[in-house]
Design an enzyme around this catalytic site. Structure first.
Site, PDB file in Angstrom:
ATOM      1  N   ARG A  98       0.840  -1.191   0.000  1.00  0.00           N
ATOM      2  CA  ARG A  98       0.000   0.000   0.000  1.00  0.00           C
ATOM      3  C   ARG A  98       0.878   1.245   0.000  1.00  0.00           C
ATOM      4  O   ARG A  98       1.847   1.329   0.755  1.00  0.00           O
ATOM      5  CB  ARG A  98      -0.932   0.018   1.211  1.00  0.00           C
ATOM      6  CG  ARG A  98      -1.937  -1.131   1.199  1.00  0.00           C
ATOM      7  CD  ARG A  98      -2.878  -1.079   2.376  1.00  0.00           C
ATOM      8  NE  ARG A  98      -3.722  -2.274   2.415  1.00  0.00           N
ATOM      9  CZ  ARG A  98      -4.547  -2.586   3.404  1.00  0.00           C
ATOM     10  NH1 ARG A  98      -4.647  -1.774   4.440  1.00  0.00           N
ATOM     11  NH2 ARG A  98      -5.273  -3.692   3.378  1.00  0.00           N
ATOM     12  N   ARG A 152       2.562   1.173  10.207  1.00  0.00           N
ATOM     13  CA  ARG A 152       2.022   1.538   8.898  1.00  0.00           C
ATOM     14  C   ARG A 152       3.156   1.503   7.868  1.00  0.00           C
ATOM     15  O   ARG A 152       3.981   2.421   7.812  1.00  0.00           O
ATOM     16  CB  ARG A 152       1.390   2.934   8.957  1.00  0.00           C
ATOM     17  CG  ARG A 152       0.487   3.249   7.774  1.00  0.00           C
ATOM     18  CD  ARG A 152      -0.119   4.641   7.923  1.00  0.00           C
ATOM     19  NE  ARG A 152      -0.931   4.757   9.125  1.00  0.00           N
ATOM     20  CZ  ARG A 152      -2.215   4.392   9.197  1.00  0.00           C
ATOM     21  NH1 ARG A 152      -2.816   3.895   8.139  1.00  0.00           N
ATOM     22  NH2 ARG A 152      -2.893   4.538  10.327  1.00  0.00           N
ATOM     23  N   GLU A 162      -5.711  -0.700  15.803  1.00  0.00           N
ATOM     24  CA  GLU A 162      -6.357  -1.647  14.883  1.00  0.00           C
ATOM     25  C   GLU A 162      -5.400  -2.751  14.441  1.00  0.00           C
ATOM     26  O   GLU A 162      -4.257  -2.495  14.071  1.00  0.00           O
ATOM     27  CB  GLU A 162      -6.876  -0.915  13.647  1.00  0.00           C
ATOM     28  CG  GLU A 162      -7.564  -1.845  12.648  1.00  0.00           C
ATOM     29  CD  GLU A 162      -7.778  -1.204  11.285  1.00  0.00           C
ATOM     30  OE1 GLU A 162      -7.919  -1.964  10.312  1.00  0.00           O
ATOM     31  OE2 GLU A 162      -7.786   0.045  11.191  1.00  0.00           O
ATOM     32  N   SER A 168      -9.772  -5.847  10.580  1.00  0.00           N
ATOM     33  CA  SER A 168     -11.058  -5.259  10.207  1.00  0.00           C
ATOM     34  C   SER A 168     -11.863  -6.354   9.519  1.00  0.00           C
ATOM     35  O   SER A 168     -11.408  -6.927   8.523  1.00  0.00           O
ATOM     36  CB  SER A 168     -10.824  -4.079   9.254  1.00  0.00           C
ATOM     37  OG  SER A 168     -11.988  -3.320   9.103  1.00  0.00           O
ATOM     38  N   ARG A 201       1.654  -6.089  12.616  1.00  0.00           N
ATOM     39  CA  ARG A 201       1.081  -5.443  13.798  1.00  0.00           C
ATOM     40  C   ARG A 201       0.969  -6.425  14.961  1.00  0.00           C
ATOM     41  O   ARG A 201       1.075  -6.029  16.123  1.00  0.00           O
ATOM     42  CB  ARG A 201      -0.284  -4.837  13.462  1.00  0.00           C
ATOM     43  CG  ARG A 201      -0.183  -3.646  12.516  1.00  0.00           C
ATOM     44  CD  ARG A 201      -1.472  -2.857  12.428  1.00  0.00           C
ATOM     45  NE  ARG A 201      -1.304  -1.703  11.543  1.00  0.00           N
ATOM     46  CZ  ARG A 201      -2.142  -0.688  11.468  1.00  0.00           C
ATOM     47  NH1 ARG A 201      -3.228  -0.662  12.236  1.00  0.00           N
ATOM     48  NH2 ARG A 201      -1.918   0.319  10.637  1.00  0.00           N
TER      49      ARG A 201
END
Length: 426
Positions: free
Chosen positions: A264, A279, A351, A354, A393
């Protein structure tokens, strides 16, 4: 995408529901296009009827020996007008389809209404954050102590938002992914897949990343051939396995899982989480996808979320589950639960997964269907996806929650078989 019939029959209701998630639907533009479409279609149908009548008259006039040249000219004129009408209709429809591709999914009635992440609703918590009797270090500092996390080496190779993992920490990262895959395949009923990391544009359009989120993707242009995109998540490749298919009811539910790298650009995350592994441009994820009968998708969402939670429970990592509000849900979701894991150095939950029910939104784009045994007719399936979990993460959470005063890391009990008996990373 949404059903075009909704826009034609319930436009204002759709606009109101979309407004709850912060999306402003251009009602006037759609109404104008629909009026044009109807006018052109009506004119085209009338011309077609007239042309058919003229064609019939030509045969009759010819049989009587009459001059048919005027009739032939009239038929040719109408044929040209019909061709022009078709071009105009195609253009209007292409514009309507383009609008449809930019419209997010409609939130389910059970989704809390809100404008941002501040309006998300906590559903439950599991575990209690540990109270440390020494100064907490973040995962970057812990990685420096062991030499297992090297951001400078990664920057030399690739720039910012990359990491090089070494030794026991690299092994711990691999152990986490293997543990997750084994759990989901062995206990949760998923079938493991290995899929391409490069996909073409139709696959990304099918799951909703294109055209809206192109700036977040890494694109590889190829002269004379279709462009490639690096997958932002295995949701893209796994979900598109049913694109264009009509599944038998006995095949459902499909439960698919894959461990892949994800890529990403983080175009909208400038300045956010620049330190460490939270990130990154490249990260690993274990992705779960389900394809189910429409009547069972909400039940499936609860199960999918529980599957992701089980990973955290076995790792003994404190977490909480949030029901995302209308304004914070992803583009294609009708309902989403986020799992947030406790990160000691930040003194908050972050987070880590999801889990979303996309209803028939992706299926309509992909034309993914099942044959309903009650009607015998093909109908759109419902698709769901969720991280089970984001591996990087999870590594961050393990390093920080299992740290000791000297900077060493205890290996979670469930991961010891994957670590060759190593109990502490120093």
């Amino acid at each position: 995408m949404l059903d075009s019939k909704l826009l034609r029959g319930q436009l204002q209701e759709v606009a109101d529901r979309l407004a709850s998630r912060g999306f402003s639907l251009d009602v006037a533009r759609i109404e104008s296009l629909e009026e044009r479409r109807k006018a052109v279609q009506t004119r085209t149908e009338q011309l077609q009827a007239e042309r058919n009548a003229r064609s019939k008259s030509i045969g009759q006039a010819k049989a009587k020996g009459e001059d048919i040249a005027p009739l032939m000219a009239d038929v040719e004129r109408m044929a040209n007008e019909l061709a022009a009408g078709k071009v105009e209709l195609d253009g209007i429809q292409a514009e309507l389809d383009g609008i449809l591709l930019t419209i997010p999914n409609l939130p389910d009635a059970s989704v809390p209404v809100g404008a941002s992440e501040d309006d998300n609703v906590e559903v439950r918590r599991w575990g209690t954050p540990k109270a440390f009797d020494f100064e907490i270090k973040d995962h970057v500092a812990l990685g420096e102590i062991s030499g297992g996390l090297d951001f400078e080496a990664a920057a030399k190779l690739s720039g910012a938002r990359f990491a090089v993992l070494r030794g026991p920490i690299a092994r711990l990262h691999r152990a986490l992914a293997q543990f997750m895959i084994n759990l989901h395949t062995g206990e949760h009923g998923y079938e493991e897949h290995y899929t391409p990391y490069l996909v073409q544009a139709p696959a990304l359009q099918g799951t909703g990343q294109l055209p809206k989120f192109e700036e977040d993707l890494f694109k590889i242009s190829r002269e004379g051939e279709a462009d490639f995109y690096l997958i932002p998540t295995a949701e893209v490749s796994l979900t598109n396995l049913v694109a264009g298919e009509i599944l038998d009811a006995k095949q459902l539910p499909l439960k698919l899982v894959a461990h892949t790298p994800c890529f990403r650009s983080e175009a909208g995350a400038s300045g956010r989480d620049t330190r460490g592994m939270i990130r990154q441009h490249q990260f690993d994820k274990v992705e779960m996808v389900q394809v189910v009968e429409p009547s069972k998708s909400m039940e499936a969402l609860e199960g999918l979320t529980a599957n992701a939670e089980r990973v955290l429970q076995l790792l003994e990592l404190p977490y909480r589950v949030l029901a995302l509000c209308t304004g914070d849900m992803g583009f294609g979701a009708v309902k989403t639960y986020d799992l947030e894991v406790w990160v000691p150095s930040q003194d908050k939950y972050r987070e880590i997964s999801s889990c979303s029910n996309c209803g028939d939104f992706q299926a309509r784009r992909m034309q993914a269907r099942w044959r309903n045994p009650e009607t015998g007719k093909p109908e759109l399936v419902h698709t769901l996806n969720g991280s089970g979990l984001a591996v990087g993460r999870t590594l961050v959470a393990v390093l920080e929650n299992y740290q000791q005063a000297d900077g060493s890391i205890r290996v979670p009990e469930v991961l010891k078989p994957y670590m060759g008996g190593v109990e502490v990373i120093r």
